[in-house]
Enzyme design. Structure first.
Site, short mmCIF file in Angstrom:
data_model
loop_
_atom_site.label_atom_id
_atom_site.label_comp_id
_atom_site.label_asym_id
_atom_site.label_seq_id
_atom_site.Cartn_x
_atom_site.Cartn_y
_atom_site.Cartn_z
CG HIS A 80 13.13 -10.80 -4.24
ND1 HIS A 80 13.28 -10.16 -3.04
CD2 HIS A 80 13.39 -9.87 -5.19
CE1 HIS A 80 13.62 -8.89 -3.25
NE2 HIS A 80 13.69 -8.70 -4.56
CD GLU A 81 12.89 -10.25 -9.20
OE1 GLU A 81 12.15 -9.27 -9.42
OE2 GLU A 81 14.07 -10.13 -8.82
CG HIS A 84 9.53 -6.78 -6.20
ND1 HIS A 84 9.68 -5.79 -5.25
CD2 HIS A 84 10.78 -7.28 -6.40
CE1 HIS A 84 10.95 -5.70 -4.89
NE2 HIS A 84 11.63 -6.59 -5.57
CD GLU A 143 14.74 -5.12 -3.78
OE1 GLU A 143 15.20 -6.27 -3.69
OE2 GLU A 143 14.13 -4.71 -4.78
#
Length: 205
Positions: A80-81, A84, A143
């Site tokens: 997820h990070e 980004h 997100e």
């Protein structure tokens, strides 16, 4: 910003640093950005959270590693990070904020001519409307995109993508439905879980 965090925040023990690197390095490789200088650091805090800065600087808090039940769940957060970074969300947020600030300033100048002494209050209300009506919902879309990319990155790195679903089920149980999605920069748990399930199902066998 990364140097400032490193200077002010104590790091967790070396074993946790090595464990995070073992998970982060294959996920970073799946991103396909060899130009980035990836770095993974565990900070000694019980907070269940993680963050990423542009350039591949990833920070995890010890509390998150202790909360995650296995490597697949840590890889889900790492993916997820990294998502980004891949989607350049930091640059998007900066552009969005700059446009919002300019728009509010222009509106304030126009309102001053018509409303005089009340222009400041109206401009302040307009700024709040921009924040809650544009910037935070846009952040929720970021997100969701990072979740989508994260599932794929974790799978490409060799981790079970179902770790994302398991992690968020546990997070939902922990939060006990207390999150106000509209005022949050993160999606509400059940909606996030549904989207993650769809992404995992769509992955090639």
């Amino acid at each position: 910003a990364w140097r400032d965090v490193l200077a002010k925040s104590p790091r967790a023990e070396p074993a946790l640093q090595r464990e995070l690197a073992r998970i982060g390095e294959p996920v970073a490789a799946a991103v396909g950005r060899p130009d980035l200088d990836w770095e993974f650091v565990v900070f000694d805090s019980p907070e269940i959270n993680a963050f990423v800065l542009p350039g591949g600087k990833v920070g995890f808090y010890r509390g998150l590693l202790e909360f995650a039940a296995d490597r697949a769940q840590v890889a889900a957060v790492m993916g997820h990070e990294a998502g980004h970074v891949l989607a350049r969300h930091a640059a998007e947020r900066m552009s969005q904020q700059a446009l919002a600030d300019i728009g509010t300033q222009v509106a304030g100048a126009v309102l001053a001519e018509e409303f005089g002494a009340h222009a400041r209050e109206i401009t302040a209300a307009l700024g709040m409307g921009v924040t809650y009506g544009v910037i935070l919902p846009y952040s929720r879309r970021q997100e969701f995109e990072a979740d989508r990319l994260g599932v794929r990155l974790a799978a490409q790195a060799g981790f079970d993508p179902r770790g994302a679903e398991t992690f968020w089920r546990r997070m939902i149980a922990r939060s006990q439905g207390g999150e106000l999605a509209f005022l949050s920069t993160h999606p509400a748990g059940p909606e996030r879980l549904q989207r993650l399930q769809a992404e995992i199902t769509a992955l090639p066998a």
